[in-house]
Motif scaffolding. Sequence first.
Motif, PDB file in Angstrom:
ATOM      1  N   UNK A 156      48.272  47.366  39.352  1.00 46.58           N
ATOM      2  CA  UNK A 156      48.342  45.960  38.952  1.00 46.58           C
ATOM      3  C   UNK A 156      49.035  45.161  40.043  1.00 46.58           C
ATOM      4  N   UNK A 157      48.494  44.010  40.310  1.00 44.21           N
ATOM      5  CA  UNK A 157      49.104  43.103  41.278  1.00 44.21           C
ATOM      6  C   UNK A 157      49.503  41.837  40.526  1.00 44.21           C
ATOM      7  N   UNK A 158      50.804  41.568  40.500  1.00 39.06           N
ATOM      8  CA  UNK A 158      51.321  40.404  39.784  1.00 39.06           C
ATOM      9  C   UNK A 158      51.631  39.312  40.795  1.00 39.06           C
ATOM     10  N   UNK A 159      51.114  38.125  40.550  1.00 40.37           N
ATOM     11  CA  UNK A 159      51.343  37.001  41.457  1.00 40.37           C
ATOM     12  C   UNK A 159      51.941  35.837  40.665  1.00 40.37           C
ATOM     13  N   UNK A 192      53.748  47.005  49.093  1.00 44.05           N
ATOM     14  CA  UNK A 192      54.556  47.995  48.376  1.00 44.05           C
ATOM     15  C   UNK A 192      53.680  49.062  47.715  1.00 44.05           C
ATOM     16  N   UNK A 193      52.369  48.844  47.703  1.00 47.35           N
ATOM     17  CA  UNK A 193      51.467  49.840  47.126  1.00 47.35           C
ATOM     18  C   UNK A 193      51.034  50.827  48.204  1.00 47.35           C
ATOM     19  N   UNK A 194      50.653  52.039  47.772  1.00 46.08           N
ATOM     20  CA  UNK A 194      50.190  53.039  48.768  1.00 46.08           C
ATOM     21  C   UNK A 194      49.012  52.534  49.596  1.00 46.08           C
ATOM     22  N   UNK A 251      52.044  32.768  35.628  1.00 49.53           N
ATOM     23  CA  UNK A 251      51.833  34.030  36.336  1.00 49.53           C
ATOM     24  C   UNK A 251      50.367  34.417  36.269  1.00 49.53           C
ATOM     25  N   UNK A 252      49.966  35.244  37.192  1.00 40.57           N
ATOM     26  CA  UNK A 252      48.613  35.790  37.191  1.00 40.57           C
ATOM     27  C   UNK A 252      48.701  37.263  37.552  1.00 40.57           C
ATOM     28  N   UNK A 253      47.760  38.039  37.058  1.00 41.32           N
ATOM     29  CA  UNK A 253      47.746  39.485  37.301  1.00 41.32           C
ATOM     30  C   UNK A 253      46.301  39.928  37.470  1.00 41.32           C
ATOM     31  N   UNK A 254      46.090  40.854  38.401  1.00 43.73           N
ATOM     32  CA  UNK A 254      44.765  41.454  38.521  1.00 43.73           C
ATOM     33  C   UNK A 254      44.939  42.882  39.012  1.00 43.73           C
ATOM     34  N   UNK A 255      43.881  43.654  38.936  1.00 43.88           N
ATOM     35  CA  UNK A 255      43.907  45.003  39.497  1.00 43.88           C
ATOM     36  C   UNK A 255      43.570  44.907  40.977  1.00 43.88           C
ATOM     37  N   UNK A 256      44.333  45.639  41.771  1.00 38.11           N
ATOM     38  CA  UNK A 256      44.123  45.651  43.218  1.00 38.11           C
ATOM     39  C   UNK A 256      42.640  45.843  43.534  1.00 38.11           C
ATOM     40  N   UNK A 261      43.178  49.246  53.882  1.00 39.57           N
ATOM     41  CA  UNK A 261      41.957  49.682  53.202  1.00 39.57           C
ATOM     42  C   UNK A 261      41.104  48.460  52.881  1.00 39.57           C
ATOM     43  N   UNK A 262      39.834  48.555  53.115  1.00 39.01           N
ATOM     44  CA  UNK A 262      38.946  47.429  52.835  1.00 39.01           C
ATOM     45  C   UNK A 262      38.768  47.268  51.331  1.00 39.01           C
TER      46      UNK A 262
END
Length: 91
Positions: free
Chosen positions: A45-48, A74-76, A33-38, A1-2
């Motif tokens: 949430x995307x955790x890096x 791992x996300x849909x 750590x860093x986190x943002x919304x896809x 998905x774009x």
Amino acid sequence: MASLLKSITACFVTFIPDRIEEEILYISKEYNTATHLCVCGCGERVVTPLNHMNWTLIMDEGKPTLTPSIGSFSLPCKSHYFIRDGKIIDA
Ligand SMILES: [Zn+2]
């Protein structure tokens, strides 16, 4: 998905908040750590984790670059993109 979103802004925090907003990369240097919304807008949430096993964060004039790319397989949505100089670039 774009990706829906085209840019992301760094926000330094100690603890990642429970409620996070789009277009913000929350960075905790204390917890490496860093986190943002896809960026596709799916709301996940995307955790890096920031360490030599995972991602490296470079800040240049306040703009974040994360390497390597972010592949949320791992996300849909299975989004895959780069965060480079505060911009979202589709992989
Ligand atoms: Zn997504």
